[in-house]
Design an enzyme around this catalytic site. Structure first.
Site, PDB file in Angstrom:
ATOM      1  N   GLN A 168       0.883  -1.169   0.000  1.00 17.73           N
ATOM      2  CA  GLN A 168       0.000   0.000   0.000  1.00 17.73           C
ATOM      3  C   GLN A 168       0.908   1.202   0.000  1.00 17.73           C
ATOM      4  O   GLN A 168       1.959   1.184   0.632  1.00 17.73           O
ATOM      5  CB  GLN A 168      -0.896   0.008   1.237  1.00 17.73           C
ATOM      6  CG  GLN A 168      -1.925   1.127   1.256  1.00 17.73           C
ATOM      7  CD  GLN A 168      -3.340   0.592   1.201  1.00 17.73           C
ATOM      8  OE1 GLN A 168      -3.773  -0.111   2.089  1.00 17.73           O
ATOM      9  NE2 GLN A 168      -4.064   0.934   0.151  1.00 17.73           N
ATOM     10  N   THR A 200       2.599   0.151   6.734  1.00 20.42           N
ATOM     11  CA  THR A 200       1.224  -0.330   6.742  1.00 20.42           C
ATOM     12  C   THR A 200       1.213  -1.855   6.692  1.00 20.42           C
ATOM     13  O   THR A 200       2.063  -2.462   6.048  1.00 20.42           O
ATOM     14  CB  THR A 200       0.437   0.241   5.547  1.00 20.42           C
ATOM     15  OG1 THR A 200      -0.780  -0.481   5.400  1.00 20.42           O
ATOM     16  CG2 THR A 200       1.196   0.128   4.254  1.00 20.42           C
ATOM     17  N   THR A 201       0.256  -2.463   7.361  1.00 21.92           N
ATOM     18  CA  THR A 201       0.114  -3.918   7.316  1.00 21.92           C
ATOM     19  C   THR A 201      -0.983  -4.260   6.304  1.00 21.92           C
ATOM     20  O   THR A 201      -2.012  -4.846   6.642  1.00 21.92           O
ATOM     21  CB  THR A 201      -0.170  -4.470   8.726  1.00 21.92           C
ATOM     22  OG1 THR A 201       0.814  -3.939   9.613  1.00 21.92           O
ATOM     23  CG2 THR A 201      -0.076  -5.989   8.767  1.00 21.92           C
ATOM     24  N   HIS A 202      -0.765  -3.794   5.093  1.00 21.20           N
ATOM     25  CA  HIS A 202      -1.711  -4.043   4.011  1.00 21.20           C
ATOM     26  C   HIS A 202      -0.974  -4.734   2.873  1.00 21.20           C
ATOM     27  O   HIS A 202      -0.891  -4.216   1.772  1.00 21.20           O
ATOM     28  CB  HIS A 202      -2.342  -2.737   3.525  1.00 21.20           C
ATOM     29  CG  HIS A 202      -3.055  -1.982   4.600  1.00 21.20           C
ATOM     30  ND1 HIS A 202      -3.401  -0.650   4.486  1.00 21.20           N
ATOM     31  CD2 HIS A 202      -3.507  -2.359   5.820  1.00 21.20           C
ATOM     32  CE1 HIS A 202      -4.014  -0.257   5.577  1.00 21.20           C
ATOM     33  NE2 HIS A 202      -4.085  -1.265   6.408  1.00 21.20           N
ATOM     34  N   ASN A 203      -0.420  -5.908   3.152  1.00 24.44           N
ATOM     35  CA  ASN A 203       0.271  -6.683   2.125  1.00 24.44           C
ATOM     36  C   ASN A 203      -0.782  -7.437   1.334  1.00 24.44           C
ATOM     37  O   ASN A 203      -1.662  -8.066   1.912  1.00 24.44           O
ATOM     38  CB  ASN A 203       1.218  -7.692   2.775  1.00 24.44           C
ATOM     39  CG  ASN A 203       2.014  -7.088   3.922  1.00 24.44           C
ATOM     40  OD1 ASN A 203       1.477  -6.854   4.998  1.00 24.44           O
ATOM     41  ND2 ASN A 203       3.272  -6.840   3.703  1.00 24.44           N
TER      42      ASN A 203
END
Lengths: 252, 587
Positions: free
Chosen positions: B346, B512-515
């Site tokens: 992201q 961000t932890t939006h992998n």
């Protein structure tokens, strides 16, 4: 608020000791949870406030150096006590003696290869190992350059110049593969700030000095009446986990 | 060696949002479901206790509720020429662990991706021609907005999402997001209270010609009984949200929405502190027969099941597929294979940070998703005169004022000493920022595979991420950042700063932890790992949940879409698969 503290701490220690019981029997095997919402009374895991006495990791001479460093990173002035009186050295000592210092949550398997900046710290030393080597290398450097005087024996201005030198890469200490002088400074700065701004139960931020300095109310948890009061400071001072519930009830 | 356990209808690997959703839906359909979770049981009253949850050091800095690298690490490099090394500590992203997974410590932004996002390749090709995104491996999802809308709705009424609809049954609603896909009804709860920063952003963005609205939040605005009959509490804006479990039953998590109903069912069982090592296939490789797991004493078990749901974090699902030889691994040299393909992240963009002398904010009065947003620069804006595709949702709000992590000072301030102290004391509470959450599009060379060198405690290879931001995404972020600066200027801050997006994804600072991606969904088994129902093309009794199914990432937080896809897959399983097990889509 202060009057309640001893009572509060006793209760917390009691809860902590109760909480330790299921931990001895649990955790060794898989837990199967059929057909109910699991619930054990008093099964929480409250933090254990540090014992303020003594030193757990740092040697007496390291203590003197660390206290001098934290007092320059956070000097005493009209805004707050200095890093030493705020407990930052105690905080660092307890962190290094615990799981943080041992890297026990990190990936510690080799091979340990030199990495790119985007790959983060790749050295083999744990934080406690980095402090041990870093503090010795710092003292060796200081004594060689200042006719045998230790870091703590220098003037504040001299100490600041050394810390700036570490920060900016103008001083290179003899450390270890994968552990640079700048990384040592960053570790010192990070842990000092953690101690200064964390809940006081970890040994730093004595009397919530940093929270008072910036206007952070700490462990409060209900701001519904204030969110929509625009452009107005929050009227109440901070509470910590140890001062706890009595502080929440303050009105006006 | 492994102890053989009695067969179950369904085994679910991992027990966060998607595991809980699938367990709830499949047990309702009468199936006998076992969930296996490697982390511990966690419960609001015990583990997110208000007496000690507001502890920044323990939960936000030492990250007690998260996956620790000692249990599972990941290696990373920026391109194929480099040697990947393990992230010895997680930094850039922080996967969850334990019951509830990352659903425990998320912020609570609960978006629906845009209608055009699901048909992105078709949409962009029609609008601009395929040359516009040359070099990016953009794909359609294989599912459309109209098909999945009811799944978003279902999640929002389970999670109690608080917001303002923008388009209901084709009619634009005042105060909502006019760019969202048409929804069937209003959110279950009204928006949260609006903090000062969001009100200033709303005013400035409106005057700039944008269409701001309250961000949809799973930190809920009023007491609510959800569609499963579970009661939630009103958010108190405590500012201990992301990285923390909610002590107040106010943030939607599996614990606060589904588990109180699910855990009591006779046809559901949860095994915690049990780590699945592999999914075992039948000799023909077309179906899975069991999973192998170990408990914390190292005892090994084989658990047979008719249906296997992979419900770990997306990255871990991809690794489990590779370890279990489910699907052909992606090879960036030949551009063939599917598992590991189209890994995306992201983007954030520069945004704008403002310091005011004459404005007092109280950043500690926050909630994870407490903000106002505008989607005028989201991925479906007019790109005809721009040199990129994609976009950012932008917004401003207050999530927290926790001082170890957040103590802004003006540019040029020393990082320690008296001047630092003075600037810190003067600046805290006088800062507001406009930030973005941006799209991340796939390109060849960004992918996931197994690391050739580094292994976990069981000797299994770690997952390897090879990733850098495509030039398209850098141009996009910097253009949106410029728009944020223009809006910020209208608020007349004393100091205005902005950052530039750069190449060289850095695994150290939190982003961000939006992998996303790695096991993407699609219509073609040559370019997707799972079909439109998240069913693996090769092994038809394995379904793979999570953002690993996204062909590329959109300009919003992923959880709402992850949950909607989970309901979509659950519906296909309960209405079609269990009547006639086998591929739901013919390859």
């Amino acid at each position: 608020m202060l009057d309640n503290r001893p009572l509060k701490m006793c209760r917390r220690r009691f809860l902590a000791s109760v909480a330790a019981l299921p931990a001895l029997t649990g955790g060794a095997f898989a837990h199967t949870m059929p057909h109910s919402l699991p619930w054990s009374p008093f099964a929480g895991d409250p933090p254990k406030p540090i014992n303020p006495l003594g030193w757990y990791f740092l040697t007496p001479s390291e203590v003197i150096t660390v206290e001098a460093i934290v007092d320059r990173l956070i000097p005493a002035d009209h805004l707050s006590p200095g890093g030493k009186d705020a407990g930052c050295a105690v905080f660092i000592d307890r962190q290094l003696a615990g799981s943080f210092g041992k890297s026990s949550h990190l990936y510690n398997k080799g091979p340990f290869l030199p990495g790119l900046p985007t790959q983060g710290y790749q050295g083999e030393l744990t934080p406690s190992g980095r402090y041990r080597i870093g503090l010795k290398a710092l003292e060796d450097h200081v004594r060689a350059a200042n006719a045998g005087k230790s870091f703590a024996e220098l003037t504040g201005e001299q100490q600041d110049a050394i810390l700036s030198g570490l920060e900016e890469g103008k001083i290179t200490l003899k450390l270890a593969p994968g552990f640079s002088t700048r990384q040592f400074f960053e570790l010192l700065l990070q842990n000092t700030m953690e101690g200064f701004f964390a809940d006081p139960l970890y040994g730093g931020n004595k009397d919530m000095a940093s929270w008072k300095m910036i206007g952070f109310p700490g462990a409060r948890y209900d701001y519904r009446d204030y969110v929509e009061k625009y452009n107005q400071p929050y009227p109440h001072g901070p509470v910590s986990i140890m001062s706890g519930a009595p502080g929440w009830n303050v009105k006006g | 060696m492994a102890k053989l356990m009695p067969r179950r209808d369904v085994v679910i690997v991992g027990f966060g949002w998607t595991g809980a959703i699938l367990a709830q839906e499949l047990t309702e359909a009468g199936l006998d479901v076992l969930a296996i979770e490697r982390g511990p049981w966690r419960d609001t009253a015990t583990d997110f206790n208000i007496g000690y949850m507001p502890d920044e050091l323990r939960y936000a800095i030492r990250r007690e509720l998260f996956l620790q690298p000692s249990q599972e690490a990941i290696t990373m490099r920026n391109d194929l020429t480099q040697t990947a090394l393990p992230m010895r500590d997680y930094g850039s992203f922080l996967p969850g662990a334990g019951v509830g997974g990352a659903g425990v410590h998320w912020n609570g932004f609960s978006w629906r991706y845009l209608a055009s996002d699901f048909i992105l390749k078709t949409h962009l090709t029609q609008k601009y021609g395929a040359k516009k995104f040359d070099g990016l491996t953009i794909q359609d999802w294989g599912v459309t907005w109209d098909e999945i809308e009811h799944c978003f709705d279902k999640f929002e009424y389970v999670a109690g999402v608080s917001g303002k609809a923008g388009v209901i049954k084709g009619v634009v609603q005042p105060g909502g997001n006019p760019f969202e896909g048409s929804r069937s009804r209003e959110y279950p709860n009204p928006p949260l209270k609006m903090p000062y920063s969001s009100s200033l952003f709303t005013k400035a963005a409106t005057e700039y010609g944008l269409h701001p609205f309250p961000s949809p939040s799973a930190n809920i605005s009023r007491p609510y009984v959800n569609s499963l009959g579970v009661a939630m509490g009103e958010c108190t804006y405590c500012g201990y949200c992301e990285r923390f479990g909610c002590a107040n039953y106010s943030k939607a998590a599996p614990q606060t929405t589904i588990l109180p109903v699910l855990m009591k069912k006779d046809n559901f069982e949860l095994r915690t502190e049990s780590e699945v090592l592999t999914v075992n296939l039948h000799p023909d490789g077309k179906t899975a027969k069991s999973v192998t797991y170990v408990d914390t004493s190292g005892n090994e078990y084989e658990q047979p099941a008719d249906l296997v749901i992979m419900a770990g974090y997306g990255l871990m699902n991809v690794r489990m597929m590779l370890l279990s030889r489910i699907g052909k691994p992606y090879d960036p040299n030949t551009n063939e294979g599917v598992v590991g393909r189209n890994y995306c992240y992201q983007t954030g963009g520069g945004g704008a940070s403002m310091i005011f002398d004459d404005k007092r904010f109280n950043p500690f009065m926050g909630a994870g998703a407490l903000s106002s947003s505008a989607h005028d620069f989201n991925s479906d804006m007019d790109h005809s005169k721009l040199d990129f595709v994609g976009g950012c949702s932008i917004g401003s709000g207050e999530s927290n004022g926790r001082p170890i992590q957040g103590r802004p000072t003006p540019p040029g301030t020393p990082r320690w000493g008296s001047k630092w102290k003075d600037a810190t004391a003067k600046t805290y509470g006088h800062v507001m920022s406009i930030g973005g959450s941006g799209s991340s599009y796939a390109q060849r060379g960004n992918y996931l595979d197994l690391d050739p060198t580094y292994t976990d405690n069981f000797g299994r290879p770690l997952l390897r991420i090879t990733f850098d931001f495509p030039d398209n995404d850098i141009r996009m972020q910097n253009w949106v950042g410029e728009q944020c600066v223009k809006i910020a200027k209208t608020l007349n801050p004393k100091i205005l700063t902005s950052g530039k997006a750069r190449k060289g994804w850095n695994s150290v600072p939190y982003q961000t932890t939006h992998n996303t991606g790695g096991a993407i969904m699609g219509a073609d088994p040559k370019t997707s790992a799972v079909n439109r129902y998240l069913q693996n093309w090769d092994v038809s009794n394995v379904f793979v949940m999570g953002a690993c199914a996204f062909p590329q990432n959109s300009a919003m937080n992923p959880t709402g879409t992850v949950a909607a896809l989970a309901y979509w897959a659950a519906e296909a399983i309960t209405t079609r698969y269990i009547k006639n097990p086998g591929p739901l889509v013919q390859a």
